[in-house]
Design an enzyme around this catalytic site. Structure first.
Site, PDB file in Angstrom:
ATOM      1  N   ASN A   8     -22.864  51.994  28.007  1.00  0.00           N
ATOM      2  CA  ASN A   8     -24.214  52.015  27.813  1.00  0.00           C
ATOM      3  C   ASN A   8     -25.272  51.431  26.763  1.00  0.00           C
ATOM      4  O   ASN A   8     -25.746  51.884  26.217  1.00  0.00           O
ATOM      5  CB  ASN A   8     -23.736  53.914  26.701  1.00  0.00           C
ATOM      6  CG  ASN A   8     -23.672  54.956  27.470  1.00  0.00           C
ATOM      7  OD1 ASN A   8     -24.173  55.726  28.147  1.00  0.00           O
ATOM      8  ND2 ASN A   8     -22.037  55.617  27.170  1.00  0.00           N
ATOM      9  N   ASP A  68     -12.905  46.033  29.986  1.00  0.00           N
ATOM     10  CA  ASP A  68     -12.370  46.860  29.205  1.00  0.00           C
ATOM     11  C   ASP A  68     -12.145  44.911  28.437  1.00  0.00           C
ATOM     12  O   ASP A  68     -11.829  44.063  28.732  1.00  0.00           O
ATOM     13  CB  ASP A  68     -11.068  47.548  29.669  1.00  0.00           C
ATOM     14  CG  ASP A  68     -10.994  47.863  27.732  1.00  0.00           C
ATOM     15  OD1 ASP A  68     -11.667  47.640  26.739  1.00  0.00           O
ATOM     16  OD2 ASP A  68      -9.962  48.117  27.576  1.00  0.00           O
TER      17      ASP A  68
END
Length: 192
Positions: A8, A68
């Site tokens: 996002n 990540d």
């Protein structure tokens, strides 16, 4: 080809889009109407990246990649690692995380650390993985106003300033995420 970046973060999205060939249309989670909170429940960076990519592929039927990142400190046996974003507990924020890390390193002479980014790509029912590492040291105090996360206390090897004192362009050339994204982009340019 359409490819979803499971993020996002619009700045990250824009940065990656600029690196990709024009034949790839990069979509955000918002673009595919995904507003789900994808919980990172794995114990490795690779696991969390794959979990997010798999979630999008399974539920939205798109080719997708996710990342990540963790900060791994040598004298803390690789901590905070996969728990970097929530190292200090609640409330989880960068200031609290940096303060806890500086406190945990107080009096330690070994301040070697590395940022590591893992990327999982799901494309045409196949999985691919990419990694980027940036080695450096944890400073004794915060330096700089730019960047985010642990940037003010991380000094990359061979440099005299923290990530938070660098321009975005300088940081992208040497950062863990920049290196991992470059590997992804090189792969996608050749992928048929």
């Amino acid at each position: 080809m359409k490819l979803v970046f499971a993020t996002n973060n619009l700045n990250k999205l824009k940065e990656v889009q600029e690196m990709l060939p024009s034949s790839i249309e990069l979509l955000s989670l918002k673009d595919i109407d995904c507003f789900d909170e994808i919980e990172e429940t794995e114990t490795t960076l690779e696991g969390n990246a794959q979990l997010k990519a798999d979630y999008i592929t399974k539920n939205y039927k798109y080719n997708c990649f996710a990342d990540d990142t963790g900060l791994e400190v040598e004298s803390l046996k690789g901590k905070p690692g996969v728990y970097s974003a929530r190292f200090a507990g609640k409330p989880a924020n960068s200031e609290n995380n940096m303060d806890k890390l500086l406190e945990d390193l107080e009096g330690k002479t070994n301040r070697k650390a590395q940022f590591r980014t893992a990327i999982a790509l799901n494309i045409n029912d196949k999985e691919f993985h990419f990694e980027g590492i940036c080695k450096g040291d944890i400073l004794t105090k915060k330096q700089g106003e730019k960047g985010f996360g642990y940037d003010p206390i991380f000094k990359p090897k061979g440099f005299e300033k923290s990530f938070a004192e660098m321009t975005q362009e300088e940081k992208n050339k040497i950062s863990h995420r920049g290196i991992a994204i470059q590997k992804l982009v090189a792969f996608l340019k050749e992928y048929k």
